[in-house]
Enzyme design. Structure first.
Site, PDB file in Angstrom:
ATOM      1  N   GLY A 180     -47.373  34.991  66.816  1.00 30.93           N
ATOM      2  CA  GLY A 180     -47.848  34.317  65.608  1.00 30.93           C
ATOM      3  C   GLY A 180     -48.900  34.992  64.759  1.00 30.93           C
ATOM      4  O   GLY A 180     -49.187  34.495  63.671  1.00 30.93           O
ATOM      5  N   GLY A 182     -48.845  37.889  63.133  1.00 30.06           N
ATOM      6  CA  GLY A 182     -48.357  38.915  62.201  1.00 30.06           C
ATOM      7  C   GLY A 182     -48.524  38.527  60.739  1.00 30.06           C
ATOM      8  O   GLY A 182     -48.534  37.349  60.380  1.00 30.06           O
ATOM      9  N   CYS A 185     -45.494  36.690  59.494  1.00 37.02           N
ATOM     10  CA  CYS A 185     -44.965  35.793  60.515  1.00 37.02           C
ATOM     11  C   CYS A 185     -45.305  34.356  60.154  1.00 37.02           C
ATOM     12  O   CYS A 185     -46.412  34.087  59.711  1.00 37.02           O
ATOM     13  CB  CYS A 185     -45.632  36.177  61.830  1.00 37.02           C
ATOM     14  SG  CYS A 185     -45.433  34.976  63.107  1.00 37.02           S
TER      15      CYS A 185
HETATM   16  P1  5GP Z   1     -48.689  42.851  61.371  1.00 41.44           P
HETATM   17  O1  5GP Z   1     -49.205  44.183  61.821  1.00 41.44           O
HETATM   18  O2  5GP Z   1     -47.887  42.945  60.118  1.00 41.44           O
HETATM   19  O3  5GP Z   1     -49.763  41.804  61.305  1.00 41.44           O
HETATM   20  O4  5GP Z   1     -47.708  42.332  62.528  1.00 41.44           O
HETATM   21  C1  5GP Z   1     -46.563  43.056  62.884  1.00 41.44           C
HETATM   22  C2  5GP Z   1     -45.813  42.263  63.930  1.00 41.44           C
HETATM   23  O5  5GP Z   1     -45.386  41.001  63.424  1.00 41.44           O
HETATM   24  C3  5GP Z   1     -44.504  42.887  64.385  1.00 41.44           C
HETATM   25  O6  5GP Z   1     -44.673  43.969  65.253  1.00 41.44           O
HETATM   26  C4  5GP Z   1     -43.799  41.699  65.032  1.00 41.44           C
HETATM   27  O7  5GP Z   1     -44.249  41.464  66.335  1.00 41.44           O
HETATM   28  C5  5GP Z   1     -44.278  40.535  64.177  1.00 41.44           C
HETATM   29  N1  5GP Z   1     -43.220  40.106  63.234  1.00 41.44           N
HETATM   30  C6  5GP Z   1     -42.505  40.880  62.386  1.00 41.44           C
HETATM   31  N2  5GP Z   1     -41.629  40.131  61.667  1.00 41.44           N
HETATM   32  C7  5GP Z   1     -41.786  38.860  62.092  1.00 41.44           C
HETATM   33  C8  5GP Z   1     -41.157  37.624  61.751  1.00 41.44           C
HETATM   34  O8  5GP Z   1     -40.307  37.516  60.875  1.00 41.44           O
HETATM   35  N3  5GP Z   1     -41.575  36.528  62.443  1.00 41.44           N
HETATM   36  C9  5GP Z   1     -42.544  36.612  63.414  1.00 41.44           C
HETATM   37  N4  5GP Z   1     -42.854  35.501  64.073  1.00 41.44           N
HETATM   38  N5  5GP Z   1     -43.176  37.745  63.738  1.00 41.44           N
HETATM   39  C10 5GP Z   1     -42.793  38.856  63.091  1.00 41.44           C
END
Ligand code: 5GP
Length: 346
Positions: A180, A182, A185
């Site tokens: 959660g 991300g 996300c």
């Molecule tokens: P960020 O670095 O952008 O904060 O987080 C990246 C991570 O977000 C990814 O490695 C993956 O675990 C998560 N993530 C990517 N796309 C999605 C999505 O559509 N839904 C959710 N729940 N998590 C995502």
């Protein structure tokens, strides 16, 4: 129903307390790490930051930019077999590039064919599911580990110590942590499920390290300071999505928006991704990701320098000559404010 009363922390809830140090310059700091993985028994040496296996981040082009600098990339799982074979076929094995997959029979068969075609060139594998608590996930990992004892296996995502331990005992070398946090996300919004990321890192790292395993903090880093906090909390690796989005190597569509150049960036379970790869959102599920426009930022190299410079500087503030010492020298202080925003948020 039960309520856990102790406070769980996010990056925004803490700062790192400075400590007396004999370091004079951040150039004296070594931010690489060495590991021997628990199951594969292979050695690793590099800067433990991984480009996320999203189709707008985990690209061949991103690997071309990050890997020569000592960082890693998890390729997204939607590449065609022939492209993966060509890519891995020409890589030297010491580059840290993860082949990513889900847990369907089709994912497994595709991996087997690519692995057969490229011999030992695939050293790192990332098995990625939104919910790492299911029996089918654990069963899949058992099957994969039995068939491929020499791969270095990263798998997740989970957020609690007991599931981290279970995965390590099942054959995982690096447990991916984060539900959660991300940037694109929406799981927490759609389901109410999640765990504050810094506490998840601290608790899962503690569980993993007790068994000789490692963790990768996945999601929620918005600035170099967040990476310092994740490493300070015990993360062995950090995975980045949003911070690496919007670059030439990110493969997102560039669009003109309100007079500026922007790049489309979306979650891998967003409607955008499901429309592209799964023929739409199946009627029994909801999208758990969103699409945003991020600023176009040119080559990733400049961003990389900011990130690595920030982590180096954090090490200098607490007197850690090597990244490995950062968590030992980290004391978090709880805060109610991070930044002075009188002139804006950047
Ligand atoms: P960020 O670095 O952008 O904060 O987080 C990246 C991570 O977000 C990814 O490695 C993956 O675990 C998560 N993530 C990517 N796309 C999605 C999505 O559509 N839904 C959710 N729940 N998590 C995502």
């Amino acid at each position: 129903m039960r309520i856990e009363e102790d406070i769980k922390l996010d990056f925004k809830d803490v700062l790192i307390r400075p400590k007396r140090s004999t370091l004079t310059s951040r150039s004296e700091v070594d931010i690489s790490r060495e590991f021997v993985f628990r199951h594969s028994r292979r050695k690793y040496h590099g800067i433990p930051i991984i480009g996320a296996n999203m189709d707008t981040v985990g690209t061949f082009e991103m690997a071309g930019a990050l890997v020569p600098q000592g960082l890693a990339v998890a390729l997204h799982k939607h590449y065609k077999e022939s492209d993966l074979e060509a890519f891995f076929g020409q890589r030297s094995a010491d580059a840290t590039i993860f082949y990513s997959m889900g847990i369907t029979a089709a994912d497994y068969d595709k991996f087997r064919r690519v692995a057969d075609a490229v011999g030992d060139a695939i050293e790192y594998v990332c098995v990625d599911v939104a919910n790492g608590y299911t029996k089918s996930f654990v069963d899949f990992l058992g099957k994969l580990r039995a068939a491929y004892p020499r791969i270095t296996l990263m798998a997740g995502n989970v957020v609690t110590g007991e599931m981290t331990e279970e995965l390590i005992l099942d054959g995982v070398d690096i447990v991916k942590v984060g539900i959660g946090p991300g940037s694109v996300c929406t799981t927490r919004k759609m389901t109410g499920v999640g765990y504050p990321q810094l506490s998840a890192i601290i608790e899962c790292a503690d569980a993993a390290h007790g068994l000789g395993g490692l963790i990768c903090a996945d999601g929620g880093c918005t600035s170099p300071g967040d990476l310092a906090k994740a490493f300070g909390g015990g993360a062995d690796f950090i995975m980045l999505g949003g911070m690496l989005a919007g670059h030439d190597e990110s493969a997102g569509e560039v669009v003109e928006h309100e007079g500026g150049r922007k790049v489309r960036f979306y979650g891998m379970s967003s409607r955008t991704a499901m429309d592209r790869y799964a023929g739409g959102v199946a009627n029994y599920r909801a999208s758990e990701g969103k699409e945003v426009l991020v600023d176009y930022r040119g080559p990733v190299e400049g961003t990389l320098q900011d990130i690595l410079g920030g982590v180096r500087s954090a090490c200098t503030y607490v007197g850690a000559r090597r990244l490995k010492e950062l968590s030992k020298r980290t004391t978090f202080i709880r805060v109610t404010q991070q930044l002075n925003e009188v002139f804006g948020r950047s």
